[in-house]
Design a protein around this motif. Structure first.
Motif, PDB file in Angstrom:
ATOM      1  N   SER A 137       0.856  -1.186   0.000  1.00 30.65           N
ATOM      2  CA  SER A 137       0.000   0.000   0.000  1.00 30.65           C
ATOM      3  C   SER A 137       0.892   1.235   0.000  1.00 30.65           C
ATOM      4  N   ILE A 138       0.522   2.205  -0.813  1.00 29.94           N
ATOM      5  CA  ILE A 138       1.273   3.462  -0.888  1.00 29.94           C
ATOM      6  C   ILE A 138       0.299   4.614  -0.685  1.00 29.94           C
ATOM      7  N   LEU A 139       0.570   5.420   0.332  1.00 32.54           N
ATOM      8  CA  LEU A 139      -0.193   6.639   0.585  1.00 32.54           C
ATOM      9  C   LEU A 139       0.779   7.794   0.611  1.00 32.54           C
ATOM     10  N   GLY A 140       0.329   8.948   0.203  1.00 36.19           N
ATOM     11  CA  GLY A 140       1.225  10.096   0.206  1.00 36.19           C
ATOM     12  C   GLY A 140       0.545  11.354  -0.250  1.00 36.19           C
ATOM     13  N   ALA A 189       4.542  -1.492 -21.223  1.00 36.49           N
ATOM     14  CA  ALA A 189       5.853  -1.389 -20.584  1.00 36.49           C
ATOM     15  C   ALA A 189       5.852  -0.337 -19.495  1.00 36.49           C
ATOM     16  N   GLU A 190       5.136   0.751 -19.738  1.00 29.69           N
ATOM     17  CA  GLU A 190       5.078   1.824 -18.741  1.00 29.69           C
ATOM     18  C   GLU A 190       4.409   1.357 -17.459  1.00 29.69           C
ATOM     19  N   LEU A 191       3.301   0.625 -17.580  1.00 27.35           N
ATOM     20  CA  LEU A 191       2.611   0.153 -16.381  1.00 27.35           C
ATOM     21  C   LEU A 191       3.397  -0.956 -15.697  1.00 27.35           C
ATOM     22  N   ASP A 192       4.105  -1.770 -16.467  1.00 25.78           N
ATOM     23  CA  ASP A 192       4.958  -2.791 -15.864  1.00 25.78           C
ATOM     24  C   ASP A 192       6.064  -2.137 -15.036  1.00 25.78           C
ATOM     25  N   ALA A 193       6.638  -1.063 -15.580  1.00 25.68           N
ATOM     26  CA  ALA A 193       7.679  -0.336 -14.841  1.00 25.68           C
ATOM     27  C   ALA A 193       7.110   0.301 -13.579  1.00 25.68           C
ATOM     28  N   LEU A 194       5.849   0.744 -13.653  1.00 28.36           N
ATOM     29  CA  LEU A 194       5.199   1.330 -12.486  1.00 28.36           C
ATOM     30  C   LEU A 194       5.082   0.308 -11.363  1.00 28.36           C
ATOM     31  N   PHE A 195       4.661  -0.910 -11.700  1.00 29.65           N
ATOM     32  CA  PHE A 195       4.578  -1.973 -10.696  1.00 29.65           C
ATOM     33  C   PHE A 195       5.964  -2.324 -10.156  1.00 29.65           C
ATOM     34  N   ASN A 196       6.946  -2.387 -11.048  1.00 28.46           N
ATOM     35  CA  ASN A 196       8.305  -2.716 -10.595  1.00 28.46           C
ATOM     36  C   ASN A 196       8.778  -1.724  -9.543  1.00 28.46           C
ATOM     37  N   ARG A 197       8.505  -0.456  -9.773  1.00 34.28           N
ATOM     38  CA  ARG A 197       8.941   0.564  -8.824  1.00 34.28           C
ATOM     39  C   ARG A 197       8.160   0.462  -7.513  1.00 34.28           C
ATOM     40  N   ALA A 198       6.851   0.206  -7.603  1.00 34.40           N
ATOM     41  CA  ALA A 198       6.024   0.132  -6.391  1.00 34.40           C
ATOM     42  C   ALA A 198       6.453  -1.026  -5.497  1.00 34.40           C
ATOM     43  N   ASP A 225      10.461   7.860  -2.403  1.00 29.59           N
ATOM     44  CA  ASP A 225       9.048   8.202  -2.475  1.00 29.59           C
ATOM     45  C   ASP A 225       8.586   8.016  -3.921  1.00 29.59           C
ATOM     46  N   LEU A 226       7.699   7.068  -4.129  1.00 33.13           N
ATOM     47  CA  LEU A 226       7.255   6.728  -5.483  1.00 33.13           C
ATOM     48  C   LEU A 226       6.690   7.939  -6.218  1.00 33.13           C
ATOM     49  N   GLN A 227       5.849   8.703  -5.537  1.00 31.73           N
ATOM     50  CA  GLN A 227       5.190   9.822  -6.198  1.00 31.73           C
ATOM     51  C   GLN A 227       6.189  10.916  -6.573  1.00 31.73           C
ATOM     52  N   ASN A 228       7.132  11.203  -5.685  1.00 31.05           N
ATOM     53  CA  ASN A 228       8.163  12.187  -6.024  1.00 31.05           C
ATOM     54  C   ASN A 228       8.986  11.725  -7.219  1.00 31.05           C
ATOM     55  N   LYS A 229       9.320  10.450  -7.236  1.00 27.49           N
ATOM     56  CA  LYS A 229      10.121   9.910  -8.339  1.00 27.49           C
ATOM     57  C   LYS A 229       9.367  10.017  -9.660  1.00 27.49           C
ATOM     58  N   LEU A 230       8.097   9.653  -9.648  1.00 29.38           N
ATOM     59  CA  LEU A 230       7.297   9.751 -10.863  1.00 29.38           C
ATOM     60  C   LEU A 230       7.168  11.194 -11.325  1.00 29.38           C
ATOM     61  N   MET A 231       7.004  12.097 -10.361  1.00 27.30           N
ATOM     62  CA  MET A 231       6.886  13.509 -10.680  1.00 27.30           C
ATOM     63  C   MET A 231       8.113  13.985 -11.457  1.00 27.30           C
ATOM     64  N   SER A 251       9.401   3.333  -0.509  1.00 29.67           N
ATOM     65  CA  SER A 251       8.650   3.427   0.742  1.00 29.67           C
ATOM     66  C   SER A 251       7.224   2.922   0.537  1.00 29.67           C
ATOM     67  N   ALA A 252       6.779   2.025   1.417  1.00 29.16           N
ATOM     68  CA  ALA A 252       5.436   1.452   1.291  1.00 29.16           C
ATOM     69  C   ALA A 252       5.060   0.745   2.574  1.00 29.16           C
ATOM     70  N   TRP A 253       3.784   0.390   2.689  1.00 30.41           N
ATOM     71  CA  TRP A 253       3.296  -0.478   3.761  1.00 30.41           C
ATOM     72  C   TRP A 253       3.169  -1.888   3.199  1.00 30.41           C
ATOM     73  N   THR A 254       3.477  -2.872   4.019  1.00 28.32           N
ATOM     74  CA  THR A 254       3.366  -4.280   3.632  1.00 28.32           C
ATOM     75  C   THR A 254       2.363  -4.965   4.538  1.00 28.32           C
ATOM     76  N   LEU A 255       1.473  -5.767   3.946  1.00 26.62           N
ATOM     77  CA  LEU A 255       0.446  -6.481   4.706  1.00 26.62           C
ATOM     78  C   LEU A 255       0.905  -7.907   4.982  1.00 26.62           C
ATOM     79  N   ASP A 256       0.707  -8.366   6.232  1.00 25.03           N
ATOM     80  CA  ASP A 256       1.024  -9.756   6.545  1.00 25.03           C
ATOM     81  C   ASP A 256      -0.257 -10.577   6.644  1.00 25.03           C
TER      82      ASP A 256
END
Length: 725
Positions: free
Chosen positions: A616-619, A667-676, A706-712, A682-687
């Motif tokens: 999960s990513i919040l920001g 390819a763009e969406l695959d790269a998005l998942f790779n980064r996430a 920070d995923l969003q900063n990087k994408l920006m 930075s992210a939350w992980t569920l157990d």
């Protein structure tokens, strides 16, 4: 809570009939009974993640205040919708299906326990973390008893001139029954004594919601030194003006949350708008489901409120003052750039830029050359989707515009463009979803304005909400009619588009145009169309189509072929989808779920979900896009659209996913998942126990990416070229 609000989209279902309607799932007996996480507790865990952002000292201070306000507003909606729905069904004797097989009373007890814990943590975060950080930055929230004589004199003037005239004290006695307490209003309970008779009496004083929640104290400080006092504190210290001749014995703050559910039986009404407007009036008088009081309230006053409001002890929340920290939205707007996220200006998608210097942008020419995948708010909504509709409205070659409107802003240029198009003689269809929760009145107003301008306004299908985000333009080019389409994951709302992360596809693909034409005909007429080529549409085919794709991945893994599933969404609770993912996981399919809010799936459980990861990513931005990606033995099948994996989305809403075909987009969406899912992000992980753990620092204590900063940064500095037809 209209479409202009900047609150987190909570993904809360309101009507339990919607959430558990017609699809009946036969449980898989080969899977353990305790394989689902509780939906309500998962939502509370989501709001806890919001709170953890407020607790993060690395975030800008006013952004932390904003997250405190978001937490408060989210929790209000949770009680108004989900808790109210649970309680309503218990009281009326209706069944309350739960995906964890527990009695609804036990679910309510668990909600109460967790909500009490979170509200106390929320209050502590405000008092012990955010307030001191604000004070260090020159922004102070003070109490009346800390003011000097000059401050008090000025505040008395402010009170007498700007506040006193709009206050209305309401006595409670044999001639004055206990007053109606409106939902979410802030109130003072006041105990007074008649100086002549010695009789004690009770009164209620409502804090006016139209006044600033925090009142600025004088202008003696420099511009970087600001002091505020809570409005209720200022009022409480001038009660003598409201009760002259009476002795003020005590006062306390309280707040009531009411059932804000709306129920309209569409099969039994001839005029949906009139029935809905009547129901909206009734909603104001829903039964109380939560009573918040300051922790210094005396037992006599609390007993009176509990008795008159008919709430249980479980529904009483004793909290430190101030109540209603949603009021921090006002403070979060203070113009201090150093205390906010750095300013970000969305870029125009490179494919929409004019090819010649000084030329005017031409959306149709750009889309005719290639499909364009948009990523908001990194890429501008105004220069893409809004420009698409506005150009269509002004273009004499455009014959028709058809669009869905689920939520939009109060001064929407999209709506104005549709009005302009209709007034210029174009055929314009607007499907306005007037049942969009908390935007009902707003949408009714826009529907009537559109109708007056000559727009064909329809309200979708009986019993279904139209939640898909679709726009279709029919344009005449060289004697041939050509379709231009937009399918998105977010609302046509220019304001929220600046803070909601969403994807959208602009395409001139004829097959997509024909699919949308059929779908709009079904929504506006009586057509029953089942044949779509590039769309998956709910309620008839979306769940079935996704289950088929999951099963293909399971079969591929079992046969030793490449397999993989990656899904990004807001919430997942649908048992059929979850069980299919469990089966795929145990066949060897790697499954990545990127979930912002509710997750009913247990990841990482040996023998059940050992190949499933949940992040999960919040920001800064609200992660709102939905992506469904299937490896398909090396021939990826990837969809984007409006649907979450919830009962209401799959069974009681019109939703649409569109399949992407451009290799650059895949390819763009695959790269998005790779980064996430990168361990450096930075992210939350569920157990498997339902616990979310935040990882925002590496093993050396350094901040993770920070995923969003990087994408920006990435999107702002690179051209993106899709393949050409």
């Amino acid at each position: 809570m209209d479409g202009e609000n900047i609150l987190l989209d909570t993904g809360l279902g309101s009507d339990f009939d919607d959430d558990f309607a017609p699809f009946v799932y036969e449980p898989d007996p080969s899977l353990p009974e305790d394989r689902y996480l509780d939906r309500e507790l998962s939502w509370l865990a989501f709001n806890q993640r919001v709170l953890e952002l407020a607790e993060d000292p690395e975030l800008p201070t006013l952004e932390r205040a904003n997250f405190l306000a978001i937490f408060a507003s989210n929790l209000d909606e949770f009680f108004m919708v989900r808790v109210a729905g649970l309680k309503r069904r218990i009281l009326t004797g209706l069944a309350v299906p739960t995906n964890v097989g527990r009695a609804p009373q036990d679910v309510l007890a668990d909600i109460s326990e967790k909500a009490h814990e979170l509200q106390k943590r929320h209050a502590a975060c405000y008092a012990d973390m955010v307030l001191p950080a604000l004070e260090e930055s020159g922004i102070t929230v003070v109490r009346w008893d800390t003011l000097d004589a000059a401050d008090r004199a000025q505040m008395r003037d402010v009170f007498s001139q700007q506040i006193f005239p709009v206050l209305t004290p309401l006595a409670v006695d044999p001639a004055h029954p206990f007053p109606y307490i409106s939902g979410l209003s802030l109130n003072l309970s006041v105990r007074v004594r008649n100086s002549r008779t010695g009789k004690e009496q009770f009164a209620r004083l409502k804090v006016p919601g139209m006044l600033p929640r925090f009142v600025r104290i004088d202008q003696r400080e420099s511009v970087d030194q600001l002091r505020f006092i809570p409005l209720e504190d200022l009022i409480a210290n001038h009660l003598g003006d409201l009760f002259p001749g009476m002795e003020i014995l005590d006062h306390h703050i309280f707040r009531v949350t009411r059932n804000e559910d709306v129920e309209v039986d569409e099969d039994e009404t001839e005029n949906l708008i009139q029935a809905l407007e009547k129901e909206l009036l009734r909603r104001r008088f829903g039964p109380p489901i939560r009573l918040e009081v300051t922790d210094d309230m005396d037992p006599i006053t609390l007993g009176l409120l509990v008795r008159e409001l008919d709430v249980t002890e479980q529904e009483v929340y004793r909290l430190p003052a101030p109540l209603d920290l949603g009021g921090l939205f006002d403070l979060a707007k203070i113009d201090r750039p150093d205390l906010h996220y750095p300013n970000h200006v969305p870029t125009t998608a490179p494919q929409l830029m004019p090819r010649e210097p000084n030329a005017q942008p031409d959306v149709f020419a750009s889309v005719a050359r290639q499909d364009i995948l948009l990523h908001h708010p990194y890429e501008s909504f105004a220069t893409s989707v809004q420009a698409f509709v506005e150009q269509a409205a002004a273009d004499p070659h455009v014959l028709a515009i058809k669009q869905t409107l689920y939520r939009t802003s109060g001064d929407s240029p999209i709506v104005e463009a549709l009005i302009d198009a209709a007034e210029s003689g174009k055929q314009v269809l607007a499907l306005v979803e007037i049942k969009a929760r908390f935007d009902e009145q707003n949408n009714i107003s826009w529907a009537r304005k559109l109708e007056k301008a000559g727009v064909h306004v329809v309200y979708g299908l009986v019993g279904l909400k139209t939640h898909c985000k679709l726009a279709l333009v029919v344009r005449q080019e060289k004697g041939v009619l050509k379709h231009y389409s937009h399918i998105g994951t977010g609302n046509y709302n220019p304001k929220t588009s600046r803070i909601y992360e969403d994807l959208g596809l602009l395409t001139a693909d004829d097959q997509v145009g024909k699919d949308l034409t059929r779908l709009f005909n079904e929504l506006s007429g009586y057509a029953i169309e089942k044949k779509f080529k590039r769309l998956l549409v709910a309620p008839l085919h979306l769940r079935k189509g996704l289950l088929k794709r999951i099963e293909v991945e399971r079969e591929n893994a079992a046969a030793g072929r490449p397999s993989g599933i990656r899904i990004k969404l807001n919430s997942i609770v649908d048992e059929a989808i979850i069980d299919a993912l469990y089966r795929a996981s145990e066949a060897g399919v790697p499954v990545d779920l990127w979930v912002r809010g509710i997750c009913g799936l247990r990841p990482g459980e040996p023998g059940l979900s050992s190949n499933i990861r949940v992040r999960s990513i919040l920001g800064r931005y609200l992660e709102h896009s939905r992506i469904f990606s299937f490896l398909n033995d090396g021939d990826p099948q990837v969809y984007i659209g409006s649907a979450d994996m919830m009962h209401r989305n799959l069974d009681r809403r019109v939703e649409a996913l569109v399949r992407l075909t451009d290799p650059a987009h895949l390819a763009e969406l695959d790269a998005l998942f790779n980064r996430a899912f990168d361990e450096r992000t930075s992210a939350w992980t569920l157990d498997s126990e339902g616990v979310w753990t935040r990882r925002n620092l590496d093993d050396h204590g350094e901040p993770l990416e920070d995923l969003q900063n990087k994408l920006m940064q990435q999107i702002a500095h690179r051209p993106r070229v899709g393949s050409r037809r």
